[in-house]
Design an enzyme around this catalytic site. Structure first.
Site, PDB file in Angstrom:
ATOM      1  N   GLY A   1      -8.287   9.512   3.677  1.00  0.00           N
ATOM      2  CA  GLY A   1      -7.604  10.504   4.526  1.00  0.00           C
ATOM      3  C   GLY A   1      -6.137  10.136   4.651  1.00  0.00           C
TER       4      GLY A   1
ATOM      5  N   ARG B   1      -0.975   7.875   6.535  1.00  0.00           N
ATOM      6  CA  ARG B   1       0.442   7.748   6.906  1.00  0.00           C
ATOM      7  C   ARG B   1       1.204   9.021   6.546  1.00  0.00           C
ATOM      8  NH1 ARG B   1       3.596   4.242   2.438  1.00  0.00           N
ATOM      9  NH2 ARG B   1       2.274   4.664   0.649  1.00  0.00           N
TER      10      ARG B   1
ATOM     11  N   LYS C   1       5.557  11.858   4.530  1.00  0.00           N
ATOM     12  CA  LYS C   1       4.841  10.629   4.133  1.00  0.00           C
ATOM     13  C   LYS C   1       5.564   9.452   4.793  1.00  0.00           C
ATOM     14  CE  LYS C   1       3.417   8.340  -0.172  1.00  0.00           C
ATOM     15  NZ  LYS C   1       3.313   8.537  -1.622  1.00  0.00           N
TER      16      LYS C   1
ATOM     17  N   ASP D   1      -0.168   0.669   9.077  1.00  0.00           N
ATOM     18  CA  ASP D   1       0.772   0.982  10.171  1.00  0.00           C
ATOM     19  C   ASP D   1       1.258   2.432  10.139  1.00  0.00           C
ATOM     20  OD1 ASP D   1       2.394   0.992   7.963  1.00  0.00           O
ATOM     21  OD2 ASP D   1       3.734  -0.599   8.646  1.00  0.00           O
TER      22      ASP D   1
ATOM     23  N   ARG E   1       7.384  15.536   1.179  1.00  0.00           N
ATOM     24  CA  ARG E   1       6.782  15.871  -0.114  1.00  0.00           C
ATOM     25  C   ARG E   1       6.390  17.346  -0.115  1.00  0.00           C
ATOM     26  NH1 ARG E   1       2.152  11.937  -2.365  1.00  0.00           N
ATOM     27  NH2 ARG E   1       0.900  12.642  -0.613  1.00  0.00           N
TER      28      ARG E   1
ATOM     29  N   ARG F   1      -7.448  17.185  -3.289  1.00  0.00           N
ATOM     30  CA  ARG F   1      -7.638  16.194  -4.348  1.00  0.00           C
ATOM     31  C   ARG F   1      -9.100  16.183  -4.797  1.00  0.00           C
ATOM     32  NH1 ARG F   1      -3.925  12.070  -1.978  1.00  0.00           N
ATOM     33  NH2 ARG F   1      -2.800  13.263  -0.427  1.00  0.00           N
TER      34      ARG F   1
ATOM     35  N   ASP G   1      -8.633   9.890  -5.364  1.00  0.00           N
ATOM     36  CA  ASP G   1      -7.871  10.502  -4.265  1.00  0.00           C
ATOM     37  C   ASP G   1      -6.441  10.806  -4.688  1.00  0.00           C
ATOM     38  OD1 ASP G   1      -8.070   7.552  -4.202  1.00  0.00           O
ATOM     39  OD2 ASP G   1      -6.459   7.703  -2.739  1.00  0.00           O
TER      40      ASP G   1
HETATM   41  P1  AMP Z   1      -2.375   5.346  -1.794  1.00  0.00           P
HETATM   42  O1  AMP Z   1      -2.564   4.015  -2.410  1.00  0.00           O
HETATM   43  O2  AMP Z   1      -0.956   5.635  -1.389  1.00  0.00           O
HETATM   44  O3  AMP Z   1      -2.955   6.438  -2.602  1.00  0.00           O
HETATM   45  O4  AMP Z   1      -3.159   5.321  -0.405  1.00  0.00           O
HETATM   46  C1  AMP Z   1      -4.539   5.105  -0.301  1.00  0.00           C
HETATM   47  C2  AMP Z   1      -4.984   5.318   1.117  1.00  0.00           C
HETATM   48  O5  AMP Z   1      -4.368   4.353   1.976  1.00  0.00           O
HETATM   49  C3  AMP Z   1      -4.626   6.674   1.710  1.00  0.00           C
HETATM   50  O6  AMP Z   1      -5.674   7.051   2.568  1.00  0.00           O
HETATM   51  C4  AMP Z   1      -3.362   6.386   2.486  1.00  0.00           C
HETATM   52  O7  AMP Z   1      -3.154   7.309   3.528  1.00  0.00           O
HETATM   53  C5  AMP Z   1      -3.658   4.997   3.020  1.00  0.00           C
HETATM   54  N1  AMP Z   1      -2.430   4.237   3.320  1.00  0.00           N
HETATM   55  C6  AMP Z   1      -1.541   3.755   2.424  1.00  0.00           C
HETATM   56  N2  AMP Z   1      -0.544   3.105   3.064  1.00  0.00           N
HETATM   57  C7  AMP Z   1      -0.792   3.191   4.388  1.00  0.00           C
HETATM   58  C8  AMP Z   1      -0.133   2.720   5.567  1.00  0.00           C
HETATM   59  N3  AMP Z   1       0.999   2.022   5.520  1.00  0.00           N
HETATM   60  N4  AMP Z   1      -0.704   3.014   6.751  1.00  0.00           N
HETATM   61  C9  AMP Z   1      -1.844   3.703   6.827  1.00  0.00           C
HETATM   62  N5  AMP Z   1      -2.510   4.168   5.770  1.00  0.00           N
HETATM   63  C10 AMP Z   1      -2.006   3.914   4.551  1.00  0.00           C
HETATM   64 MG    MG Z   2      -2.968   8.341  -2.416  1.00  0.00          MG
END
Ligand code: AMP
Ligand code: MG
Length: 487
Positions: free
Chosen positions: A93, A96, A116, A128, A179, A186, A255
């Site tokens: 989900g 961030r 984002k 965070d 974005r 997805r 995702d």
């Molecule tokens: P990503 O690797 O960017 O595709 O992110 C994978 C998952 O981790 C997604 O659900 C993002 O929303 C979550 N996520 C990535 N970075 C953060 C962050 N700093 N804080 C909270 N959720 C994160």
């Molecule tokens: Mg992602």
């Protein structure tokens, strides 16, 4: 929390996603930031959206794109999804990110507007909710470069710094990227729908997505099978386009695969300099799961996960449904190969379609690998007949290959000149090379010096024009170059 609202800009928000069952999202305001400052604003994209840059001061835009002042009709939500990350299933989900809604431009096109790095949400898990400036600038640079290369992609509208630090290995300046996407649905959104074990909810998502991205499927005998086929076809085309320019996504988790067929989630992605099929840049991809040449089979693997989610909709008889879905997924390889070959023929100026073209292309790739040749520049130099200075040209086998290729060009009724003109339009001179991107990011993040970054972006927006500074390959290939997920 009190967030001011503004109506000075001509936003036209629609919130169709919130008509889906409540499981698919939560209402979530962006978390206010202490000191927003506008760093990048994408003027051409603003125009596409029908928004007037002059309507607001840079500070006021900074307030909007930090989430401190919301557009009047925005109704922010965080979307639920799941996904296979490096092969392992997890509930995810927007951890961030928040979606303000779908903006409708004067031409009637719909665009998801998402922040984002906008703070924690119920899906943040241990994160965070924030993002660092470097990775957000990186996404801006590379997504806009991809768009200029005519590769379907989410876009980047703005980057603001928050005035707050984010803790990663060290304290880094925090930032928010705006974005813009056809949607943020997805493969992982469908996987999430499957976990609800309710065919009506799954159907609601499928019908919504078909309406939004594949309305032509509704008239087909089996709309859900047609939908699956259409998504597979768009992905085959997309991945072939990545391969043509040497793009490595780096984290092709389910995702991070968009149903609309746009490239999404620029984390550890990078462009390959020297041609090598096993190239990997991502620091966390130790097995090379998402290596350059693995991208087509991984896309197919992801599409198989997507197909599984549609089994209950394709046919009442599960066996029949599985058989039909499997056939569709199996078709990916052929569709990819066709799209890839078409693009490679364009890169080599081939108008005729001969069975031996594949051999000709593969021989060149083998010679590039052997000679550690720069993937982008060799094609560019072949386009302008300026290859003499490349080491590969001294290779006797390459000389044979070159003669053979010229022979193919001369056989065509269009002639060599027309071929080279075609090639100049299909082989970019400027790509976001790692050493250039790193230089731009380090000047921006460490010194708040944005000149090089802006010059690089300007060059990337005209990828088919040679540039003295930005076409050059790195002097020495940095074998240890690593990219990070950017969280
Ligand atoms: P990503 O690797 O960017 O595709 O992110 C994978 C998952 O981790 C997604 O659900 C993002 O929303 C979550 N996520 C990535 N970075 C953060 C962050 N700093 N804080 C909270 N959720 C994160
Ligand atoms: Mg992602």
């Amino acid at each position: 929390m009190n967030i001011q609202k503004t109506n000075k800009v001509a936003w036209h928000f629609n919130h169709s996603y919130t008509k889906l069952p409540k499981d698919f999202f939560v209402e979530q305001l962006p978390v206010k930031v202490s000191n927003p400052k506008l760093i990048l604003l994408n003027e051409p994209l603003l125009k596409t959206l029908g928004l007037d840059k002059e309507a607001l001061s840079p500070d006021a835009w900074g307030n909007i794109f930090s989430g401190n002042t919301l557009p009047e009709k925005a109704k922010p939500i965080a979307e639920a999804y799941a996904g296979h990350q490096f092969g392992h299933f997890a509930l995810l989900g927007d951890g961030r990110a928040v979606l303000l809604g779908e903006h409708i431009n004067p031409e009637g096109n719909h665009f998801d507007i998402q922040f984002k790095g906008s703070g924690q949400t119920p899906y943040s898990r241990r994160g965070d909710g924030r993002a660092a400036l470097g990775p957000m600038l990186r996404e801006f640079i590379i997504s806009e470069a991809m768009n200029a290369l005519k590769i379907p992609t989410t876009r980047s509208l703005a980057v603001v710094t928050t005035g707050e630090s984010v803790m990663r290995d060290e304290a880094l300046p925090g930032a928010i990227l705006t974005r813009v996407a056809k949607s943020h649905i997805r493969v992982g959104t469908f996987q999430f729908a499957s976990t609800l074990n309710d065919i009506n909810k799954l159907k609601a998502l499928a019908d919504y997505t078909i309406d939004r991205h594949y309305p032509e499927c509704k008239a087909k005998d089996n709309p859900y099978l047609a939908f699956l086929n259409a998504v597979i076809e768009r992905q085959a085309l997309l991945i072939s386009q990545w391969m043509h320019v040497g793009f490595i996504h780096g984290v092709m988790n389910t995702d991070n695969m968009s149903i609309s067929g746009e490239t999404i989630d620029y984390g550890p992605c990078a462009f390959m300099d020297r041609y090598h099929p096993e190239t990997v840049f991502s620091s966390i991809d130790r097995q090379g799961r998402y290596a350059y040449s693995n991208q087509p089979p991984i896309a197919q693997w992801n599409l198989a996960r997507f197909a599984e989610t549609l089994i209950p909709l394709i046919d009442h008889n599960a066996d029949k449904s599985i058989e039909l879905a499997s056939q569709s997924v199996n078709n990916f390889s052929g569709q990819f190969q066709t799209a890839w070959l078409k693009g490679m023929r364009q890169k080599l100026g081939l108008f005729n379609e001969e069975a031996s073209d594949i051999e000709l292309i593969n021989e060149l790739l083998v010679l590039m690998q052997k000679n550690k040749a720069d993937y982008t520049l060799i094609f560019r130099h072949l386009s302008s007949d300026a290859i003499l200075k490349d080491a590969i040209f001294k290779d006797v086998s390459f000389k044979v290959w070159y003669k053979n290729w010229l022979h193919c060009l001369h056989k065509q009724k269009e002639g060599e000149e027309t071929s080279r003109l075609k090639m100049l339009k299909h082989n970019p001179a400027v790509i976001p090379r790692n050493y250039l991107v790193e230089k731009a990011l380090s000047l921006a993040v460490a010194d708040q010096d944005y000149k090089f970054l802006n010059d690089l972006i300007a060059a990337l927006l005209k990828p088919y024009e040679d540039s003295k500074v930005f076409s050059e390959p790195p002097i020495e290939e940095d074998k240890s170059y690593k990219t990070f997920c950017g969280t």
